[in-house]
Structure formats: structure tokens, C-alpha cells
Design a protein around this motif. Structure first.
Motif, PDB file in Angstrom:
ATOM      1  N   PHE A   1      43.472  41.804  46.074  1.00 44.43           N
ATOM      2  CA  PHE A   1      43.249  42.126  45.164  1.00 44.43           C
ATOM      3  C   PHE A   1      43.446  44.058  45.154  1.00 44.43           C
ATOM      4  O   PHE A   1      44.647  43.942  44.977  1.00 44.43           O
ATOM      5  CB  PHE A   1      42.434  41.733  44.486  1.00 44.43           C
ATOM      6  CG  PHE A   1      42.890  42.648  42.926  1.00 44.43           C
ATOM      7  CD1 PHE A   1      43.120  42.454  41.621  1.00 44.43           C
ATOM      8  CD2 PHE A   1      41.993  43.923  43.264  1.00 44.43           C
ATOM      9  CE1 PHE A   1      42.652  42.742  40.606  1.00 44.43           C
ATOM     10  CE2 PHE A   1      41.716  44.450  41.893  1.00 44.43           C
ATOM     11  CZ  PHE A   1      42.356  43.879  40.470  1.00 44.43           C
TER      12      PHE A   1
ATOM     13  N   ARG B   1      45.379  45.131  48.463  1.00 40.95           N
ATOM     14  CA  ARG B   1      46.621  45.625  48.445  1.00 40.95           C
ATOM     15  C   ARG B   1      47.800  45.446  47.588  1.00 40.95           C
ATOM     16  O   ARG B   1      48.573  45.811  46.841  1.00 40.95           O
ATOM     17  CB  ARG B   1      47.357  43.886  49.653  1.00 40.95           C
ATOM     18  CG  ARG B   1      48.501  44.513  50.322  1.00 40.95           C
ATOM     19  CD  ARG B   1      48.839  43.582  51.249  1.00 40.95           C
ATOM     20  NE  ARG B   1      48.685  42.129  51.113  1.00 40.95           N
ATOM     21  CZ  ARG B   1      48.162  40.989  51.672  1.00 40.95           C
ATOM     22  NH1 ARG B   1      47.672  41.501  52.169  1.00 40.95           N
ATOM     23  NH2 ARG B   1      48.665  40.121  50.900  1.00 40.95           N
ATOM     24  N   ASN B   2      47.548  43.922  46.452  1.00 41.03           N
ATOM     25  CA  ASN B   2      48.150  43.965  45.308  1.00 41.03           C
ATOM     26  C   ASN B   2      48.151  44.821  44.351  1.00 41.03           C
ATOM     27  O   ASN B   2      49.583  45.853  43.645  1.00 41.03           O
ATOM     28  CB  ASN B   2      48.399  42.384  44.986  1.00 41.03           C
ATOM     29  CG  ASN B   2      48.479  41.128  45.875  1.00 41.03           C
ATOM     30  OD1 ASN B   2      49.295  41.037  46.489  1.00 41.03           O
ATOM     31  ND2 ASN B   2      48.022  40.431  44.982  1.00 41.03           N
ATOM     32  N   PHE B   3      47.486  45.541  44.342  1.00 45.71           N
ATOM     33  CA  PHE B   3      46.895  46.614  43.215  1.00 45.71           C
ATOM     34  C   PHE B   3      47.868  48.185  43.364  1.00 45.71           C
ATOM     35  O   PHE B   3      48.775  48.599  43.057  1.00 45.71           O
ATOM     36  CB  PHE B   3      45.919  47.121  43.050  1.00 45.71           C
ATOM     37  CG  PHE B   3      45.038  48.156  41.937  1.00 45.71           C
ATOM     38  CD1 PHE B   3      45.479  47.082  41.008  1.00 45.71           C
ATOM     39  CD2 PHE B   3      44.969  49.214  42.523  1.00 45.71           C
ATOM     40  CE1 PHE B   3      44.831  48.588  40.333  1.00 45.71           C
ATOM     41  CE2 PHE B   3      44.435  49.887  41.422  1.00 45.71           C
ATOM     42  CZ  PHE B   3      44.678  49.627  40.296  1.00 45.71           C
TER      43      PHE B   3
ATOM     44  N   GLU C   1      50.410  48.108  45.572  1.00 40.15           N
ATOM     45  CA  GLU C   1      51.803  48.054  46.052  1.00 40.15           C
ATOM     46  C   GLU C   1      52.576  48.377  44.473  1.00 40.15           C
ATOM     47  O   GLU C   1      53.635  48.518  44.969  1.00 40.15           O
ATOM     48  CB  GLU C   1      52.044  46.362  46.800  1.00 40.15           C
ATOM     49  CG  GLU C   1      51.564  46.750  48.320  1.00 40.15           C
ATOM     50  CD  GLU C   1      51.572  45.321  49.197  1.00 40.15           C
ATOM     51  OE1 GLU C   1      51.476  45.197  50.242  1.00 40.15           O
ATOM     52  OE2 GLU C   1      52.539  44.091  48.706  1.00 40.15           O
ATOM     53  N   SER C   2      51.334  47.749  43.559  1.00 39.22           N
ATOM     54  CA  SER C   2      51.739  47.779  42.414  1.00 39.22           C
ATOM     55  C   SER C   2      52.048  49.209  42.156  1.00 39.22           C
ATOM     56  O   SER C   2      53.349  49.600  41.284  1.00 39.22           O
ATOM     57  CB  SER C   2      51.712  47.230  41.729  1.00 39.22           C
ATOM     58  OG  SER C   2      50.974  45.783  41.980  1.00 39.22           O
ATOM     59  N   PHE C   3      51.024  50.044  42.437  1.00 38.79           N
ATOM     60  CA  PHE C   3      50.874  51.679  41.650  1.00 38.79           C
ATOM     61  C   PHE C   3      51.039  52.525  43.137  1.00 38.79           C
ATOM     62  O   PHE C   3      51.869  53.884  42.468  1.00 38.79           O
ATOM     63  CB  PHE C   3      49.595  51.677  41.307  1.00 38.79           C
ATOM     64  CG  PHE C   3      48.819  51.151  40.021  1.00 38.79           C
ATOM     65  CD1 PHE C   3      50.247  51.125  39.161  1.00 38.79           C
ATOM     66  CD2 PHE C   3      48.953  49.780  39.509  1.00 38.79           C
ATOM     67  CE1 PHE C   3      49.569  50.551  37.498  1.00 38.79           C
ATOM     68  CE2 PHE C   3      48.553  49.246  38.675  1.00 38.79           C
ATOM     69  CZ  PHE C   3      48.503  49.327  38.122  1.00 38.79           C
TER      70      PHE C   3
ATOM     71  N   ALA D   1      53.916  51.224  53.550  1.00 37.28           N
ATOM     72  CA  ALA D   1      53.940  49.466  54.006  1.00 37.28           C
ATOM     73  C   ALA D   1      53.061  50.385  56.127  1.00 37.28           C
ATOM     74  O   ALA D   1      52.246  49.845  55.575  1.00 37.28           O
ATOM     75  CB  ALA D   1      54.841  49.104  55.783  1.00 37.28           C
TER      76      ALA D   1
ATOM     77  N   ARG E   1      43.294  50.479  52.013  1.00 43.92           N
ATOM     78  CA  ARG E   1      42.513  48.894  51.468  1.00 43.92           C
ATOM     79  C   ARG E   1      41.858  49.051  52.925  1.00 43.92           C
ATOM     80  O   ARG E   1      40.944  48.503  51.655  1.00 43.92           O
ATOM     81  CB  ARG E   1      43.756  48.225  51.900  1.00 43.92           C
ATOM     82  CG  ARG E   1      42.782  46.907  51.383  1.00 43.92           C
ATOM     83  CD  ARG E   1      44.666  45.989  51.289  1.00 43.92           C
ATOM     84  NE  ARG E   1      44.812  45.962  52.854  1.00 43.92           N
ATOM     85  CZ  ARG E   1      44.192  44.674  53.860  1.00 43.92           C
ATOM     86  NH1 ARG E   1      43.923  43.876  53.950  1.00 43.92           N
ATOM     87  NH2 ARG E   1      44.511  44.929  55.254  1.00 43.92           N
TER      88      ARG E   1
END
Lengths: 416, 355
Positions: B292, B294-296, B298-300, B311, B318
Motif C-alpha cells: 500500500f 509503495r503504491n501510495f 508512487e502515485s504521489f 526508483a 517505504r
């Protein structure tokens, strides 16, 4: 409850942006490369420079217009050297449309082998994974594409033979290994070559993490007194082995380390280049910064007005990242050419891989020839020796005892 | 699970023992079950199903460890080794004898239970940190044995490839099919554990945890119940190992090393010791949060960093946030997520007439 609401909204927003990003990538001509590395786990000292090398090469390709008109996008996953994040990361990469997966770490390679076949996505395991996976008929979607532990062992013995005057008969060879599956993997090759060449060998197992091996090295140098030593260690262990051997007065030029024990960091941790003078390392990618492609990457950085990454100093691992990316890109290039300029699928890239030959990238990559039968590309290695404060190549790329390897592969495959 | 009556209205032992004393609680559980059985596999794609699959496997393991550590009070850091015992037992039976999963799964569990009871023998004499070290020895001995005995570890690199589970000749291969496979056993594991802890055995475990001398005086055989706790916990661990093996298609002991044992301990400590729901919370937390985050990020993260920087930054950030969140939740509620959930629930029990 407010806080929960906020988290919920944020999660929804994150999902929406991800969906939007997915849509955008479908519109551009873009190919997705999945790449796993380890930036925060047990092998981060390898994963970080390797990952930087991979991303830099892809950035270089993109800065020159991409591959056959396609831009490349890397979806990098830090798998922390743990299996569940690697599995989850793989599914993520698959969802984002990756046509190739750069795997990282032997346990994760094994955990994903079956999935790769299922999903028809080729995965690469340069320098780790199972040596058996060079058999492209049995493991159709797994590409070691660099010397496996078997080839490295054969290469090390070939080097020992050459250093000991072209004959191993009656000689004594010590093998210092990490006491884990990866350490034990080359044993059948060692046994087979010992039988053929008529030398005596003894195995010295070091339990992970291998920071304490005084007893083994003492036993080895004082009692067994080998003519040559092959080491196969990971993490901090290579530098410890060098220090202990040095302390016991064993000449460094009679030691050769397999792939994960020969980086600049190991030499520095063992007391620097002067102390390690003569230490030999087996490499499956060229070491050092004197390659045209590395100069191009440096150029790219200076054109963007940026400092080159400090990972370049760890050229052994950095170059392995470059090698992984370069072969990925080459496989994709072959795939696009073969299907007439359309975006390739995983199955196309697999065929593209199986057509790679004579791609050397100015000497950084060995003269591989990957075929549907041989996914390892020949098992080429090159020895680099610590000499005058740097890693210097000794001779050219070569294959160690290919006929014996063929035989061992047959025997092991028959065992099932 | 989710509801509480506003007073005590029970008139029979049966009513007092009920898992879900209120009709509305039964309904909620029914709805949640329906979501996971019917809605989730239809609505979610492979990626989200794969996350759920990993969570379910972790749930079974965490519940098993909680029975031992949380309910019986015996610290074990050899949980991952018992998983590998189950995994290799099932893998060997499946490849050498061609047994199906409905035979190999209990066999793996039973073998792990036997080994677990053996490793648990020192618990009869030693407690706390000393026991932790004794189970650590168990972990290392099992790892070493698997690594060095080819009869167990088979194949190359101490790993055994296992065929996918088959149901009446139909192979369960896709994430969706494996989801069903895992869900079935996870539900059995949860229901089994819920019932176990309210039985005589479960109460004996709790009595031993709270004061073992007192427990012995009121007639509980310490010898029997401590070993039983180890056996049951290891059975769950063994089943976790088997589920893992079938899910990945390979048994490999390198997935079940000491770090994994620590991960599972972290799950139950964050989730809540001595609670089944807490084990599930912990398993979800530890498995899902890194993903969660990481996705969060990468989105923001794109707002602050370029893609290339992202990267290199995201993994460290995280890890930092993950650690901080663990500390945060433990400081807010040292008894774990389960207690946090109960506090929230108790607040709403008489809401909005709290005073």
C-alpha cells in the motif's frame, strides 16, 4: 473516524491515479520492463548498484529514441530479498504489462519459475538461480543468460589448470563454499572435473552469514595445503575469507572467487587493493568503467547537467545491471523486428531472446549465443585480477570444460 | 466479532458460549463471508487476488503462532521451520508417491505437529526468553537438516517442484482458482481456531499462560497441554507451509528462514496477542502495508521527484514509514490492532448516548 475517512479517500485517489497512468501508457508506444532488485534487504550491497546500472542503460536507450520507435518503461520492485514481496511485485509487473521480468535472488527465481511459464513472460536470472535452468526445453521461460554457478565453477577450474602449468593431475584444490543450496550447487561439476582431470579436492563449508571462518581457513592452510582455492561466498563473507587467507599467509594469486565474491566493495572491505593484490575474480560482465556504453551513460549525465551516480564506482555490480538491461533490450529489439514493428508479447520476447548472438556491447557482454536449447548463452566467464589498484582482465572470455558441463547436465536431468 | 449487546441478557451456558451471541453479528459475519466467497473473486483482478492469497497464507500461519504465543504464553521463534517441515513433507509425498493435496495437506500438518511437539519439549522446564532460544535452536537444526539431507530436500538447490493442486482432475492454476483453494483452508483454519480457544483445551492454554502453577493445581496437565499447544501451533504452521508450496509450485527452505519467523512474531504482536481477529489484522497489516505504501508513494511521489529518483527513494522511504507506523500503532495501543478495534467498537456500543 475522520482520519480513517481521509485514508480511504487517499487510497481511492491513489487507485485512480494508477488507473490513469495505466491508460496513458497504453496510448503511447511504450514497452514495460519488469525489474526486481534488492535495495533494502540482505543483499542490498549488490542490489543498489545493479539496479542503478539497469535504470541507467534503459534511460540511455530512451534518450536515443528508444527501441525501434518504442519507449521503454521500467517497473522496478524492491523485493527485500523476501519471497512474498517478490511474488506480489511480479503480479504488479504483470498487471502493468511487463513483457520481461528481471528476477533477483535464487529463492525468488524458484518461486516464480512456474508462474512465468503460466503467464508466458520470460524471466532472467543472470549469475544466480538454478544451473539446470539453462535447459530451454525444460524451463522455456527462464533465461540465466549469464554464466551459472556450474559454468563459474568450470571456469574457475580451467583458470586453476592454466595457472598450475596446464595440468591438474595430483594437485589439491580447496573449495570454500557458503553452506546453502547455492553454495552446494556446483559440487557435481567439481566432482566430474576432478574425476576427469585426476585432482584431489576438499570442500570447506562456511555456515551463513559467513563472517567467522577462522577454523576452516586454518584447517585449509595449515593441514590441507591446497595448490589452488576456489571460493563461493556471499555478502560480507568474501572479504572475511580474503582477510583470513592473508593472515595465514596464503598467496592471493592462487585464490579465485566466484561471481558474488569479486566486487570492488569486497576488495575494499578486505583491506584495500594493496592487501588483495593478486586476488582473482570470475566475472560474467566486464568490470571497470572503460566501456563505450559506460562512457555514453556518463555523457548522458553530463548533458543533463547531473553528477554521475556514485554506484559507478562499484563497476562490477553496476555493469551487471547494464548487462541485464542490455540483453533485455536486445531481446525486445529482436522481438519487434520479428513481428514487423508491433508491440511484442512475452512469448515474442522469449523468441527474441533465443535469437541473441554476437551482441557484445564493446566487450562488456560476453560473446553470448542464446538458443532455444541453451538459455545460458554458452556460460562465458572472464577472470579479473586485482593488480596495481584495480581489477585488470586476465585473458579473454572463455568457457570452462563445456563437454563436462554437458555431461553433468544430462546426468542431473536424468535424476529428475 | 463486530457487535456487542448493551447489557448481559444471557440465560444459559449455551448462550454464553455462542461465537456470535447477537443475530446482527451472525448477519455481519455472513455478509463478510459472502464478500470473500462470491464478490471478491468476481470483482478483483489477478493482482489484487494475488495479494489476498498471500494475506490468507499469512493468516493461517499467524493464527497458529498466536495459539502458542498469545494463548499459551510460550514464545517460539521456530515457526518458519515448522512451515518448511510441512512444505517438504507435502512436496515429497506429492512428487514421490503422487498424493493429492487433500492427503498431503493434513500429512504436512501432522508431520510439523510431531516435530513441533518435539521442539516444544524444553518448554516443560524453561520459560520466556530461555524457551525462545531453545526454539531458535529448533529453527536452525531443522534448516540445517533440510539443507544437508538429500532424501528430504531432493532436487537441485534443495527445492522440489510440486504439481499444482488438482480437484477431480482439474488443475487449479490461475490466481482466481488458487484463491478459492486458499480461502477454503483459511476459513477452516479461522473457524477451527475460534472454536478451539473457547473449548476446554483453549481455556487450559489461557490458564497456563496466566499462571502455570495455578493451572496445575486446578487439574490441568501442564505436560500435556504445553506439548499440545506446540503441536497445534506447528500443525497450523505446517499447513501454512503446504499452502505456500502449492501456491508457488515449489518447496524451498530458503523462504522459511529465521527472518520469516520474526515476521510472523511481528504480525501477532502488532495484531494483538491472544486474539484470532488480531492475528488476521496483523497478517493483513504486515503483508499489505508495504504494498500500500509503495503504491501510495508512487502515485504521489511524482509531485516531488522525477521517475528515476523515485526508483531509488521509494524503497527507503517505504521502509522508514513502515517502521514508523509499527511504532505508532504500538504506542497508541500496546495491546495491538485488535485492542484498538475493540476500543473503537466499545465507543460506538452505546453511541450516541455515551453518558
Amino acid at each position: 473516524m475522520r482520519a480513517w475517512l481521509k485514508v480511504g479517500v487517499a487510497a481511492g485517489f491513489a487507485a485512480a491515479t494508477m488507473a490513469a497512468a495505466g491508460l496513458a501508457s497504453a496510448q503511447n508506444k511504450e514497452i514495460v520492463l519488469g525489474f526486481q532488485t534488492d535495495r533494502t534487504g540482505a543483499t542490498a550491497n549488490i542490489g543498489v548498484p545493479l539496479g542503478t546500472g539497469y535504470n541507467d542503460y534503459v534511460a540511455l536507450v530512451n534518450s536515443k529514441g528508444g527501441v525501434e520507435g518504442f519507449k521503454l518503461k521500467v517497473v522496478e520492485i524492491d523485493n527485500e530479498y523476501k519471497v512474498p514481496p517478490a511474488v506480489e511485485g511480479y503480479e504488479r509487473q504483470k498487471k502493468e504489462g511487463a513483457v520481461i521480468i528481471g528476477l533477483f535472488g535464487t529463492p525468488h527465481t524458484q518461486a516464480l519459475t512456474a508462474r512465468l511459464v503460466e503467464d508466458k513472460i520470460p524471466g532472467t536470472s543472470p549469475g544466480f538461480g538454478s544451473a539446470m535452468s539453462r535447459d530451454g526445453q525444460k524451463y522455456p521461460y527462464l533465461f540465466p543468460m549469464a554464466a551459472s554457478y556450474w559454468s563459474q565453477m568450470a571456469g574457475g577450474l580451467q583458470f586453476a589448470k592454466q595457472q598450475l602449468g596446464g595440468n591438474l593431475k595430483g594437485k589439491k584444490i580447496a573449495y570454500i563454499m557458503y553452506d546453502n543450496p547455492a553454495g552446494k550447487e556446483p559440487l557435481p561439476v567439481l566432482e566430474a572435473i576432478a574425476k576427469q582431470e585426476g585432482f584431489d579436492f576438499r570442500v570447506f563449508a562456511v555456515p551463513p552469514p559467513g563472517v567467522e571462518m577462522g577454523a576452516q581457513i586454518l584447517d585449509l592452510t595449515q593441514r590441507y595445503r591446497p595448490d589452488f582455492i576456489i571460493t563461493h561466498l556471499f555478502g560480507r563473507a568474501p572479504s572475511v575469507s580474503m582477510k583470513e587467507l592473508k593472515r595465514n599467509g596464503y598467496p592471493m594469486r592462487k585464490v579465485v572467487a566466484m561471481a558474488w565474491g569479486g566486487a570492488e566493495a569486497d576488495i575494499e572491505a578486505a583491506g584495500g587493493y594493496a592487501a588483495a593484490e593478486g586476488y582473482n575474480t570470475i566475472q560474467f560482465a566486464g568490470a571497470g568503467n572503460e566501456f563505450p556504453v559506460v562512457r555514453e551513460i556518463l555523457n548522458m549525465y553530463s548533458q543533463q547537467g547531473k553528477e554521475p551516480p556514485k554506484d559507478l564506482r562499484s563497476s562490477v555490480m553496476y555493469n551487471r545491471g547494464v548487462l541485464t538491461a542490455a540483453i533485455h533490450v536486445e531481446g525486445i529489439r529482436n522481438a519487434i523486428k520479428a513481428n514487423g514493428g508491433k508491440a511484442p508479447t512475452g512469448a515474442d520476447v522469449k523468441k527474441g531472446f533465443e535469437n541473441i548472438s554476437g551482441f557484445t556491447l564493446g566487450g562488456l557482454v560476453p560473446p553470448l549465443k542464446i538458443t532455444p536449447e541453451d538459455h545460458e548463452g554458452g556460460g562465458w566467464v572472464k577472470i579479473y585480477q586485482v593488480k596495481g589498484g584495480a581489477l585488470q582482465p586476465v585473458g579473454d572470455w572463455y568457457q570452462g570444460f563445456p563437454a563436462v558441463l554437458e555431461q553433468v547436465l544430462k546426468n542431473e536431468a536424468a535424476k529428475g | 466479532m463486530f457487535h456487542r449487546e448493551s447489557g448481559v441478557f444471557k440465560t444459559s451456558y449455551r448462550g454464553d458460549m455462542a461465537l456470535y451471541p447477537l443475530p446482527i453479528a451472525k448477519w455481519t459475519v455472513g455478509i463478510i463471508a459472502a464478500i470473500f466467497i462470491v464478490v471478491a473473486p468476481l470483482a478483483l483482478d489477478d493482482y489484487y487476488l494475488s495479494i489476498l492469497n498471500l494475506i490468507m497464507i499469512a493468516c493461517v500461519g499467524a493464527i497458529g503462532l498466536n495459539i502458542l504465543v498469545g494463548y499459551t504464553g510460550q514464545i517460539s521463534i521456530g515457526h518458519a521451520a515448522f512451515m518448511s517441515v510441512g512444505a517438504y513433507t507435502a512436496a515429497n509425498l506429492a512428487t514421490k508417491l503422487g498424493w493429492d493435496f487433500w492427503l498431503t495437506l493434513p500429512a504436512g500438518g501432522l508431520m510439523a505437529a510431531a516435530i513441533g511437539a518435539l521442539v516444544g519439549v524444553p518448554s516443560l522446564r524453561i520459560k520466556g526468553l530461555y524457551l525462545a532460544i531453545a526454539t531458535l535452536a529448533g529453527q536452525l537444526i531443522i534448516e540445517w537438516t533440510i539443507n544437508h539431507v538429500p532424501a528430504i530436500s531432493g532436487g537441485t538447490q534443495a527445492s522440489i517442484e510440486v504439481p499444482k493442486p488438482a480437484l477431480f482432475g482439474y488443475e487449479l492454476k490461475s490466481q482466481g482458482e488458487l484463491y478459492g483453494f486458499l480461502l477454503f483452508f483459511t476459513i477452516i483454519a479461522i473457524v477451527g481456531a475460534l472454536n478451539l480457544v473457547r473449548s476446554r483445551i483453549g481455556r487450559a492454554f489461557v490458564a497456563i499462560r496466566d499462571q502455570d502453577i495455578a493451572a496445575e493445581i486446578i487439574g490441568i496437565s501442564i505436560f500435556r497441554y504445553k506439548l499440545l499447544a506446540f503441536a497445534i501451533s506447528s500443525f497450523y504452521a505446517g499447513v501454512t507451509g503446504v499452502l505456500y508450496t502449492y501456491y508457488l509450485g515449489i518447496a524451498n527452505y530458503e523462504q522459511f528462514q529465521l527472518v520469516t519467523s520474526i515476521d510472523y512474531l511481528a504480525m501477532i504482536i502488532i495484531g494483538g496477542l491472544g486474539s484470532i481477529l488480531g492475528s488476521i489484522f496483523g497478517a493483513v497489516f504486515i503483508t499489505l502495508l508495504p504494498t500500500f505504501l509503495r503504491n501510495f508513494m508512487e502515485s504521489f511521489g511524482g509531485l516531488f521527484f522525477t521517475d528515476a529518483e523515485l526508483a531509488t527513494v521509494v524503497p527507503y522511504l517505504r521502509l522508514t514509514v513502515f517502521g514508523l507506523l509499527i511504532i505508532f500503532f504500538l504506542v497508541v495501543e500496546p495491546e495491538g490492532l485488535n485492542r484498538l478495534w475493540r476500543n473503537i467498537r466499545n465507543y460506538f456500543r452505546v453511541w450516541p448516548f455515551s453518558y
